[in-house]
Design a protein around this motif. Sequence first.
Motif, PDB file in Angstrom:
ATOM      1  N   ALA A 599       0.827  -1.205   0.000  1.00 57.21           N
ATOM      2  CA  ALA A 599       0.000   0.000   0.000  1.00 57.21           C
ATOM      3  C   ALA A 599       0.863   1.257   0.000  1.00 57.21           C
ATOM      4  N   PHE A 600       1.975   1.235   0.725  1.00 58.26           N
ATOM      5  CA  PHE A 600       2.858   2.402   0.765  1.00 58.26           C
ATOM      6  C   PHE A 600       3.414   2.743  -0.615  1.00 58.26           C
ATOM      7  N   ILE A 601       3.779   1.720  -1.399  1.00 59.93           N
ATOM      8  CA  ILE A 601       4.401   1.995  -2.694  1.00 59.93           C
ATOM      9  C   ILE A 601       3.390   1.954  -3.835  1.00 59.93           C
ATOM     10  N   GLY A 602       2.095   1.783  -3.514  1.00 62.66           N
ATOM     11  CA  GLY A 602       1.059   1.866  -4.532  1.00 62.66           C
ATOM     12  C   GLY A 602       0.741   0.586  -5.256  1.00 62.66           C
ATOM     13  N   LEU A 603       1.283  -0.557  -4.799  1.00 62.68           N
ATOM     14  CA  LEU A 603       0.952  -1.830  -5.443  1.00 62.68           C
ATOM     15  C   LEU A 603      -0.437  -2.300  -5.053  1.00 62.68           C
ATOM     16  N   ALA A 604      -0.870  -1.953  -3.848  1.00 64.73           N
ATOM     17  CA  ALA A 604      -2.229  -2.257  -3.408  1.00 64.73           C
ATOM     18  C   ALA A 604      -2.905  -0.918  -3.139  1.00 64.73           C
ATOM     19  N   PRO A 605      -3.456  -0.272  -4.178  1.00 66.60           N
ATOM     20  CA  PRO A 605      -3.976   1.091  -4.030  1.00 66.60           C
ATOM     21  C   PRO A 605      -5.035   1.174  -2.935  1.00 66.60           C
ATOM     22  N   VAL A 606      -4.782   2.045  -1.965  1.00 67.27           N
ATOM     23  CA  VAL A 606      -5.725   2.296  -0.882  1.00 67.27           C
ATOM     24  C   VAL A 606      -5.997   3.791  -0.882  1.00 67.27           C
ATOM     25  N   LEU A 607      -7.237   4.159  -1.100  1.00 68.69           N
ATOM     26  CA  LEU A 607      -7.588   5.563  -1.193  1.00 68.69           C
ATOM     27  C   LEU A 607      -7.396   6.258   0.148  1.00 68.69           C
ATOM     28  N   ASP A 608      -6.687   7.392   0.126  1.00 68.46           N
ATOM     29  CA  ASP A 608      -6.455   8.183   1.323  1.00 68.46           C
ATOM     30  C   ASP A 608      -5.839   7.314   2.422  1.00 68.46           C
ATOM     31  N   LEU A 609      -4.727   6.663   2.103  1.00 67.83           N
ATOM     32  CA  LEU A 609      -4.097   5.727   3.031  1.00 67.83           C
ATOM     33  C   LEU A 609      -3.600   6.417   4.291  1.00 67.83           C
ATOM     34  N   GLY A 610      -2.940   7.545   4.134  1.00 65.85           N
ATOM     35  CA  GLY A 610      -2.340   8.220   5.263  1.00 65.85           C
ATOM     36  C   GLY A 610      -0.886   7.818   5.461  1.00 65.85           C
ATOM     37  N   HIS A 611      -0.342   8.125   6.639  1.00 71.64           N
ATOM     38  CA  HIS A 611       1.068   7.875   6.915  1.00 71.64           C
ATOM     39  C   HIS A 611       1.223   7.392   8.357  1.00 71.64           C
ATOM     40  N   ILE A 612       2.384   6.823   8.638  1.00 75.55           N
ATOM     41  CA  ILE A 612       2.779   6.485  10.007  1.00 75.55           C
ATOM     42  C   ILE A 612       3.790   7.528  10.469  1.00 75.55           C
ATOM     43  N   HIS A 613       3.511   8.133  11.590  1.00 74.37           N
ATOM     44  CA  HIS A 613       4.472   9.077  12.158  1.00 74.37           C
ATOM     45  C   HIS A 613       5.377   8.336  13.123  1.00 74.37           C
ATOM     46  N   LEU A 614       6.642   8.698  13.146  1.00 73.83           N
ATOM     47  CA  LEU A 614       7.615   7.991  13.969  1.00 73.83           C
ATOM     48  C   LEU A 614       7.270   8.083  15.454  1.00 73.83           C
ATOM     49  N   ASN A 615       6.629   9.186  15.871  1.00 78.78           N
ATOM     50  CA  ASN A 615       6.266   9.326  17.286  1.00 78.78           C
ATOM     51  C   ASN A 615       5.247   8.277  17.729  1.00 78.78           C
ATOM     52  N   GLY A 616       4.495   7.713  16.794  1.00 78.24           N
ATOM     53  CA  GLY A 616       3.478   6.728  17.134  1.00 78.24           C
ATOM     54  C   GLY A 616       3.911   5.297  16.891  1.00 78.24           C
ATOM     55  N   LEU A 617       5.185   5.078  16.577  1.00 82.95           N
ATOM     56  CA  LEU A 617       5.684   3.744  16.224  1.00 82.95           C
ATOM     57  C   LEU A 617       6.444   3.125  17.395  1.00 82.95           C
ATOM     58  N   THR A 618       6.116   1.871  17.716  1.00 84.44           N
ATOM     59  CA  THR A 618       6.831   1.099  18.726  1.00 84.44           C
ATOM     60  C   THR A 618       7.293  -0.203  18.094  1.00 84.44           C
ATOM     61  N   LEU A 619       8.574  -0.547  18.251  1.00 83.99           N
ATOM     62  CA  LEU A 619       9.152  -1.702  17.583  1.00 83.99           C
ATOM     63  C   LEU A 619       9.795  -2.640  18.593  1.00 83.99           C
ATOM     64  N   ARG A 620       9.715  -3.928  18.288  1.00 86.97           N
ATOM     65  CA  ARG A 620      10.459  -4.907  19.071  1.00 86.97           C
ATOM     66  C   ARG A 620      11.945  -4.758  18.710  1.00 86.97           C
ATOM     67  N   ARG A 621      12.778  -4.549  19.706  1.00 88.77           N
ATOM     68  CA  ARG A 621      14.190  -4.254  19.426  1.00 88.77           C
ATOM     69  C   ARG A 621      14.873  -5.401  18.691  1.00 88.77           C
ATOM     70  N   SER A 622      14.560  -6.642  19.066  1.00 92.39           N
ATOM     71  CA  SER A 622      15.187  -7.786  18.396  1.00 92.39           C
ATOM     72  C   SER A 622      14.770  -7.887  16.935  1.00 92.39           C
ATOM     73  N   ALA A 623      13.563  -7.396  16.604  1.00 91.81           N
ATOM     74  CA  ALA A 623      13.090  -7.484  15.220  1.00 91.81           C
ATOM     75  C   ALA A 623      13.862  -6.551  14.301  1.00 91.81           C
ATOM     76  N   LEU A 624      14.475  -5.498  14.836  1.00 93.85           N
ATOM     77  CA  LEU A 624      15.231  -4.570  14.001  1.00 93.85           C
ATOM     78  C   LEU A 624      16.439  -5.232  13.360  1.00 93.85           C
ATOM     79  N   GLU A 625      16.863  -6.392  13.909  1.00 96.50           N
ATOM     80  CA  GLU A 625      17.979  -7.100  13.302  1.00 96.50           C
ATOM     81  C   GLU A 625      17.617  -7.673  11.936  1.00 96.50           C
TER      82      GLU A 625
END
Length: 797
Positions: A599-625
């Motif tokens: 959806a982000f790159i337009g392969l699955a078109p989603v009307l008015d998709l929006g964005h993710i802001h970094l302030n609202g993102l929480t990640l598992r630290r081990s998954a970043l590997e």
Amino acid sequence: MMLLFFIRTFAEFLLGRKKGSAVAWRSSLAPFSFRFARGRERSFRSVWLWFRVTMGVVLRKRPVPAAPRTALLALDDVPDNGEGRQRYVEARTGRPCSFVALNDLAPEYTAQRIGLLIQVGVLYMLLLPLILFGGRRRASIGLIPVDFVRLCLLERALRGGPVREIIWFYGYEKGTALMIWFLIRRRGIQVSVLPSPNPIRTFYSHVVASRFIFTAPFQSDEYRLLRKGWVVGDTVHWPMYRTDQIRLTAGRATVMATVGFISSGNWLRSHIGKNQVGANFDANEEQALGWCNSFARNHQDVSVRIFLHPLEKRPEYLSLSLAHFGRMGFAPGAIMVDTAAGQHPECMDVGVTLYSSALLERLHAGYKGVFAQPGMPADYFMGGSITNIIAHDEAAFHLLLDQVLACPTDRFFELYGLREYRWNYGSASGALIGKQERLPARPLEVSVVIPVYEAEDFVEAAVRSAVERAEVTEVLLVEDGSPDGSLEVCSQLEHEHAKVRLLRHDAGVNRGAAASRNLGVRHATAPFVAFLDADDRYLPNRFSGEREVWSKHPDADGSYGAVGAHFHSPQERVLFDEVFAHTLTTIRRTLPPDNLFPAFIGLAPVLDLGHIHLNGLTLRRSALEKMPFLFRDDITIGEDTEFIIRASAYLRLYPGSIEEPVALRGVHAGNRITRDAAPARSRWIMYGALLEWARAHEVGRVGFRRIGEVYAGYAVKSAAGRIEQREAWSAVRRFPGALKRLDNVEALVDMSFSRMKAISVSLKWLSRVIFKVAWGMRGGPPPEVRASWERLRQRTA
């Protein structure tokens, strides 16, 4: 071409440059792990066997299976257990799954067969020195062409499809690691290896995987001993396959005084020419069955039943199987033909086998079983307490079996130290096995990374909003060489709050927000990582959605929520509205993790998709590997957006609170993005970096082309000067799909005829006419165009 990949990775292996390719080739070239197949694996017969198999795959004509339709794929060698594998994966992941059997894959047309024949011929020429001088490695070397052909067919089946993750039911063939390395490196697919539960020490001495799935207790020990030869992202524990199909039925006991011998079916593989482990294994299995018969002769109340391997129960082989065991003295009634796998335990009191994962499944489900291993090395099984139920000679087997038959089921697991082998250890009466007990939820522990640059007026409010959250265990302030008094404020905050730690770059230089976030992540100690800009702040509900996400989706790598805006003056509100369409930054559609990157790159078109802001993102630290790199420090604006798009390709990101804000971004005159004089140029640079990543890390041809089209669009919108205009024209020629958008066409006209106003106006008018005609033929403009016009109308109203 796949052959070039094999050649290149082999060169990397020889030069020792790539750890992943080195481990994959070590796995392929290692001697066959069946240590009891002495003699056969050294001979050229094994190479001839695999050559016949290779040619059979290339030349066979059979219906090509349908391409997988889901983002999650279960992959196995044979189709026999396809439905069961599919149900198992869906139950473990909670996601729809397709199934593909490697043995079902076949060339689609004659030209493909010819191409495969040519490549296989070249591959055999390259492998010839290894075959001639490979010694005991010949069996493994001979398998490489089989895996090569299978990989070509599998790559063809996956090409352009939705598959983003594969659960690979791992067999014992040594070359499979090369196939997995190709899928991870070139296709960008996350491959989880789910191995056979047989506790054989050298089966998995070299492993390549995004994730390794443990299904038996001894595998954790193997991992600790052998992991130095592995390239594995992370690990997870699942209940053993088929465990939840094997049930202890209330009010119905198992058939007492019955020994069930579980056949491996290897004699049948020998008969049809597919036995690669040696004839002595068949002799060992017949001897183990003889031990069972001699025990029954000495115990008149004990009977022996044969439980056939799925291969032996196939209609084309069933009569052959009945005759085989009939020659050993078993009447047809003692051969369990119609019994389903889940009913096996109800038809016997004790299961016996030479080597079979089926017996491990029954142990896991809470039923008794022992191993009879004549002629096998004493250390063949690496199973810790499982060695307590292994017998290597007939006298020891008879004694063991006598004790186990007289032992109640619950007492059996206590007496032989096998409690860990029962997935749900407890009372046997009426228990439904296969459901893991829910453990009490661990409190969410989060490290918050805050890059600080020229933020002496804002950083204190940001820090206080973070340390007040119970989930936050530490706040990492990364001071980025600010020319104002930010360093003094950060030092004071570190002194006031025990949760706050102050970090700086070497020599206190300014490295930018991306490098500062990377530094903070490297020093984070909590299991989860969140981000906050120094001029923003968290709201009290910041992590409420995260707790719900990880309770419902244990496989989640991250969670995202909505972020609102706080304006310091009405003028800043006007400036913000000129840049952004919405005050609330969020994903306005609930999307499964597999659909987020398309959806982000337009392969699955989603009307008015929006964005993710970094302030609202929480990640598992081990998954970043899983990500080859974090934030790019060569991008000054948009580095967070570029990171989030890449993260959505690697990580499983679930929506948290996407309707109510969990944080506020502070809007003031010093914001980088609102004072950006050339936002199209910043986007051009950002998508250029994304295109560079897509070229190096396989996202599929369609995905690469889509990112390139967006890149080309921003190139023509921001090009200034002849050099940049040439780059823009080059991008458009490379990605002509960018001209499907009217705004890109108009920007290209403006760029090319900026000094010829009349021609520019005429061409743009003509472009609008052509697009409107095309839209009219298709029933109107695209939804995103209509939405853009509606937003423009609301702004000007």
